[in-house]
Design an enzyme around this catalytic site. Structure first.
Site, PDB file in Angstrom:
ATOM      1  N   HIS A   4       0.849  -1.198   0.000  1.00 42.30           N
ATOM      2  CA  HIS A   4       0.000   0.000   0.000  1.00 42.30           C
ATOM      3  C   HIS A   4       0.889   1.253   0.000  1.00 42.30           C
ATOM      4  O   HIS A   4       0.695   2.185   0.777  1.00 42.30           O
ATOM      5  CB  HIS A   4      -0.967  -0.017   1.185  1.00 42.30           C
ATOM      6  CG  HIS A   4      -2.086  -0.983   0.984  1.00 42.30           C
ATOM      7  ND1 HIS A   4      -3.306  -0.628   0.444  1.00 42.30           N
ATOM      8  CD2 HIS A   4      -2.159  -2.318   1.193  1.00 42.30           C
ATOM      9  CE1 HIS A   4      -4.084  -1.694   0.367  1.00 42.30           C
ATOM     10  NE2 HIS A   4      -3.415  -2.729   0.799  1.00 42.30           N
ATOM     11  N   TYR A  52       2.999  -5.865  10.361  1.00 36.81           N
ATOM     12  CA  TYR A  52       2.934  -4.407  10.320  1.00 36.81           C
ATOM     13  C   TYR A  52       3.994  -3.799  11.235  1.00 36.81           C
ATOM     14  O   TYR A  52       4.653  -2.812  10.894  1.00 36.81           O
ATOM     15  CB  TYR A  52       1.551  -3.915  10.761  1.00 36.81           C
ATOM     16  CG  TYR A  52       0.446  -4.111   9.754  1.00 36.81           C
ATOM     17  CD1 TYR A  52       0.650  -4.759   8.551  1.00 36.81           C
ATOM     18  CD2 TYR A  52      -0.839  -3.653  10.026  1.00 36.81           C
ATOM     19  CE1 TYR A  52      -0.374  -4.940   7.646  1.00 36.81           C
ATOM     20  CE2 TYR A  52      -1.883  -3.835   9.122  1.00 36.81           C
ATOM     21  CZ  TYR A  52      -1.643  -4.479   7.932  1.00 36.81           C
ATOM     22  OH  TYR A  52      -2.657  -4.657   7.044  1.00 36.81           O
TER      23      TYR A  52
END
Length: 333
Positions: free
Chosen positions: A62, A325
């Site tokens: 992303h 993450y």
């Protein structure tokens, strides 16, 4: 430029601190060594696919995105139904990041995979939400997740398209996701895109019962799709300019809808598409007011940051997703 709200701007909430400390402790234990290894391997796989030796701090998924600010407005009286104290507040400052899937920061906006991440910062609690524009994921467990990306790693400088097609056909999760994505319309604007939780979360009702539900942020302006010819005319960077144009006159709004699980729905598999009629409950409105540059592109949005009254999913990918993450955010520093 509008100042973007950050979690560090407020004193951390006690129960969130307890959760973070507990998570750090547990992750350091031998009991979780295998999970940590899986997460590290997945992170390294992402860097193999999307990393850049010249830019070791690059965002590897992303990568293309922009920031916005707005407010999260709980439905009045919703805490009579759900015991989520955060929802007692009338308006909660929110940072949003709209993005495209993949590691190319210059990807075309005609990419079908889109994301929306939120930092909802209440007076006494926080909620971080990470969503995609698909109701389902492509993998139901860690083995499939790793396989999905491994077959896309170039060998001798070339991607083996034939092998990708073969493995996709042989793996039901991959094949079903491809079929779903093929039917997903390419929206001309983030204002016409629905974003989904994919995972099933657990919401505590007023009687203390844990209710399994997925959720969706449904655009008030309605969903719209582009034809292939219409998409070509828009070029590669239409989402950001469209967003600026729309918010110059009025906010973009979404209804946050809980989609309550039926008794036979699969709740621990993110590739399972729920079918049939479901009870839906609106719990809030997200009002995105204005563009806020790109500074938030370096932030991390952690789906494990949940408010009191909302419990984490029980599928095999959620915890690893948060660990990955954390690892990739650390590499970006």
């Amino acid at each position: 430029m509008k100042t973007i709200p950050t979690i560090g701007a407020r004193k951390p909430k006690t129960h969130i601190l307890r959760g973070i400390v507990a998570a750090l402790f547990v992750s350091s234990c031998a009991l979780w060594a295998e999970s940590a290894t899986d997460s590290q391997s997945i992170a390294e796989l992402f860097y193999t696919l999307n990393g850049d030796a010249k830019d070791p701090h690059k965002k590897i998924n992303h990568a293309k995105g922009f920031c916005a600010v707005g407010e999260f407005i709980p439905v009045k009286g919703i805490t009579n139904t759900y015991n989520i104290p955060l929802l007692k507040e009338s308006s909660i400052p929110t940072q949003a990041r709209f993005s495209l899937g993949g590691g190319n920061p210059k990807a075309s906006d005609t990419t079908k995979g889109r994301g929306l991440a939120l930092k909802i910062e209440g007076k006494s609690d926080n909620w971080e939400i990470v969503m995609l524009n698909t109701e389902i994921n492509f993998a139901k467990n860690l083995e499939e997740f790793v396989k999905f990306f491994e077959i896309r790693v170039p060998k001798n400088g070339k991607v083996d398209s034939e092998n990708i097609a073969k493995v996709t056909k042989e793996t039901p999760s991959f094949a079903n996701y491809d079929k779903y994505l093929a039917k997903t319309p390419l929206a001309p604007s983030v204002a016409n895109t629905t974003y989904y939780s994919i995972h099933t979360f657990y919401f505590t009702d007023s009687k203390g019962k844990s209710i399994p539900a997925r959720f969706a942020f449904v655009p008030v302006a309605g969903e719209k799709g582009l034809s292939a010819d219409e998409a070509k005319k828009l070029g590669d960077d239409f989402l950001e300019s469209d967003f600026k144009s729309k918010t110059a006159s009025k906010p973009i709004e979404y209804k946050m809808m809980l989609i309550l699980a039926n008794p036979n729905d699969i709740t621990n598999d993110t590739t399972a598409l729920w079918s049939g009629k479901h009870k839906e409950v609106q719990i809030a409105t997200l009002r995105i007011k204005e563009y806020a540059g790109k500074d938030c592109n370096g932030d991390v949005y952690m789906p494990a940051v949940l408010p009191q009254g909302v419990d984490a999913p029980k599928d095999p990918l959620f915890e690893t997703r948060n660990e990955v993450y954390g690892i990739t955010f650390g590499k970006r520093q």
